[in-house]
Design a protein around this motif. Sequence first.
Motif, PDB file in Angstrom:
ATOM      1  N   ARG A 243     -15.850 -18.250   3.895  1.00 17.44           N
ATOM      2  CA  ARG A 243     -14.495 -18.613   4.324  1.00 17.44           C
ATOM      3  C   ARG A 243     -13.525 -17.446   4.129  1.00 17.44           C
ATOM      4  O   ARG A 243     -12.666 -17.189   4.979  1.00 17.44           O
ATOM      5  N   ALA A 246     -14.264 -14.860   6.784  1.00 14.91           N
ATOM      6  CA  ALA A 246     -13.744 -15.288   8.085  1.00 14.91           C
ATOM      7  C   ALA A 246     -12.247 -15.026   8.189  1.00 14.91           C
ATOM      8  O   ALA A 246     -11.748 -14.549   9.217  1.00 14.91           O
ATOM      9  N   SER A 247     -11.539 -15.308   7.112  1.00 14.79           N
ATOM     10  CA  SER A 247     -10.095 -15.081   7.099  1.00 14.79           C
ATOM     11  C   SER A 247      -9.778 -13.597   7.275  1.00 14.79           C
ATOM     12  O   SER A 247      -8.861 -13.224   8.014  1.00 14.79           O
ATOM     13  N   ARG A 250     -10.611 -12.255  10.878  1.00 20.12           N
ATOM     14  CA  ARG A 250      -9.629 -12.657  11.898  1.00 20.12           C
ATOM     15  C   ARG A 250      -8.334 -11.859  11.791  1.00 20.12           C
ATOM     16  O   ARG A 250      -7.507 -11.902  12.695  1.00 20.12           O
ATOM     17  N   ALA A 415      -8.073 -26.700  10.080  1.00 18.14           N
ATOM     18  CA  ALA A 415      -8.027 -25.283  10.438  1.00 18.14           C
ATOM     19  C   ALA A 415      -8.471 -25.129  11.895  1.00 18.14           C
ATOM     20  O   ALA A 415      -9.646 -24.872  12.169  1.00 18.14           O
ATOM     21  N   THR A 418     -10.285 -21.825  12.906  1.00 12.14           N
ATOM     22  CA  THR A 418     -11.648 -21.733  12.382  1.00 12.14           C
ATOM     23  C   THR A 418     -12.598 -22.556  13.243  1.00 12.14           C
ATOM     24  O   THR A 418     -13.713 -22.127  13.563  1.00 12.14           O
ATOM     25  N   LYS A 419     -12.161 -23.760  13.657  1.00 14.04           N
ATOM     26  CA  LYS A 419     -12.995 -24.609  14.523  1.00 14.04           C
ATOM     27  C   LYS A 419     -13.270 -23.913  15.856  1.00 14.04           C
ATOM     28  O   LYS A 419     -14.386 -23.926  16.375  1.00 14.04           O
ATOM     29  N   TRP A 421     -13.239 -20.723  16.468  1.00 16.31           N
ATOM     30  CA  TRP A 421     -14.143 -19.594  16.204  1.00 16.31           C
ATOM     31  C   TRP A 421     -15.585 -20.087  16.097  1.00 16.31           C
ATOM     32  O   TRP A 421     -16.503 -19.515  16.695  1.00 16.31           O
ATOM     33  N   ASP A 422     -15.808 -21.151  15.312  1.00 15.12           N
ATOM     34  CA  ASP A 422     -17.158 -21.692  15.127  1.00 15.12           C
ATOM     35  C   ASP A 422     -17.733 -22.197  16.447  1.00 15.12           C
ATOM     36  O   ASP A 422     -18.925 -22.016  16.731  1.00 15.12           O
TER      37      ASP A 422
END
Length: 452
Positions: A243, A246-247, A250, A415, A418-419, A421-422
């Motif tokens: 996590r 990922a932050s 981005r 988030a 994030t969704k 991106w996934d």
Amino acid sequence: MEGKLAQFATLNQKDKVAAYQALFNELISREDQTNLPADIHTLVDNVVNQESVGLVISRLILSELVKALSEGKVKNTELKKAIVQDTLDIIQPRVVSYEEQINTLRFQLANILEEAEEWSEAARVLMGISLDSGQRALPDQEKLQVYIRIVRLLLEDEDSVQAERFYNRAALLAHTTTDKETLLSFKLCQARISDYSRKFLEAASRYHELSWVPEIDEDERSHMLSAAMTCAVLAPAGPNRSRVLASLCRDERTQELPSFKIMEKMFRDRILRSNEIKEFEGTLKPHQLARIEISNNDRLAASVVADDDEVHDPTVSTRKGPSTVLDRAVMEHNLLASSKVYNNITFRGLGALLDVTPGAAENMARKMIEQGRLKGTIDQVEKLISFEVMGEEDDAQGKAGGLGDVEQVEEDTGAPFTKRWDMQIRITAANVESIVQHLTEKGLVSFGTIQA
């Protein structure tokens, strides 16, 4: 000099004040200050230790000395340092009588030592300041600033143990101030203490948060962002680190920094090679390269081998575990990355991948599974580690091979980016798998057997 002081002893108290003050002004205003430290020593020793002088005169002369030093009337830094240290040595035994002057002199000496980059010495001088004296207790905000400064100085010399002790004192006073600069300094101390204590996930989050504060200089923000990336790479492999990575990935600013390449490979769960690690190692600070000791239980577990053939096999590594903080972070990452590549792998195969003994590889996998950082099972009879590939984090594989959309129930994490991106990753992976399957059916590509 001594003759003049002997004459002052015969004067009445009123005349003594004027005489001592005139003598001090004469000394401090000299063009040639070569002998100034010796003359100041004689004067201070006389006014402090001669009972006939009196406390009023001694305090007056010391206050005048402190004022002259703060106004820069002693130009040479070494002379100034000598005067301050010598004066402190003389009056320290009578700290109760001259507490205010001693504290001010200590601040001045700390400034001189800090400018000379004598960090630990400057910190020790500040530690000697009386902050809670009954005669002149400092306000909480000033105490907080002193504690923060001590922490910063100690960390410059990598003394994290002492620094954490004073950080804990500062934490008790942090709520007493609303000054933005002081609070930012305290938050930076928080991040650095977490970094030195090897709480890398916590440090990465705090560094990243500070890198967005507009009041901080742009170069400092860039430095904090780089520190956040480094701590994220060194953090224990697992969902929490993913996590944080990922932050950071981005954040568009990270793409311009040297550590972006290795951080991106970690985020994408790619196995790291030794040449990449060597390049990244050169950017680390000494505490981030600290050696770690293997516990007796881990050493025993790592010594267990699969069979007698492996004892004499020169291809089997003899390492029983990671030797540094970086070494451990890379091994754990490569173990996690291998779980994305293989459905299962033997102890020996994993040991070859991590460059450790089969027993050490099994021990590391067991720990990560116990801590919830790796999904899998260990079969000690077959000497095999099986990875769970259909978990919540890997349900994109359930759509591989053109199986079509599968209804999925996802936890609402709040988030949306994030969704998104996934979902893009899942769609891309499914499309690639579909293309590969189509080419395989047409006989355009073929795959050999991969043995772990």
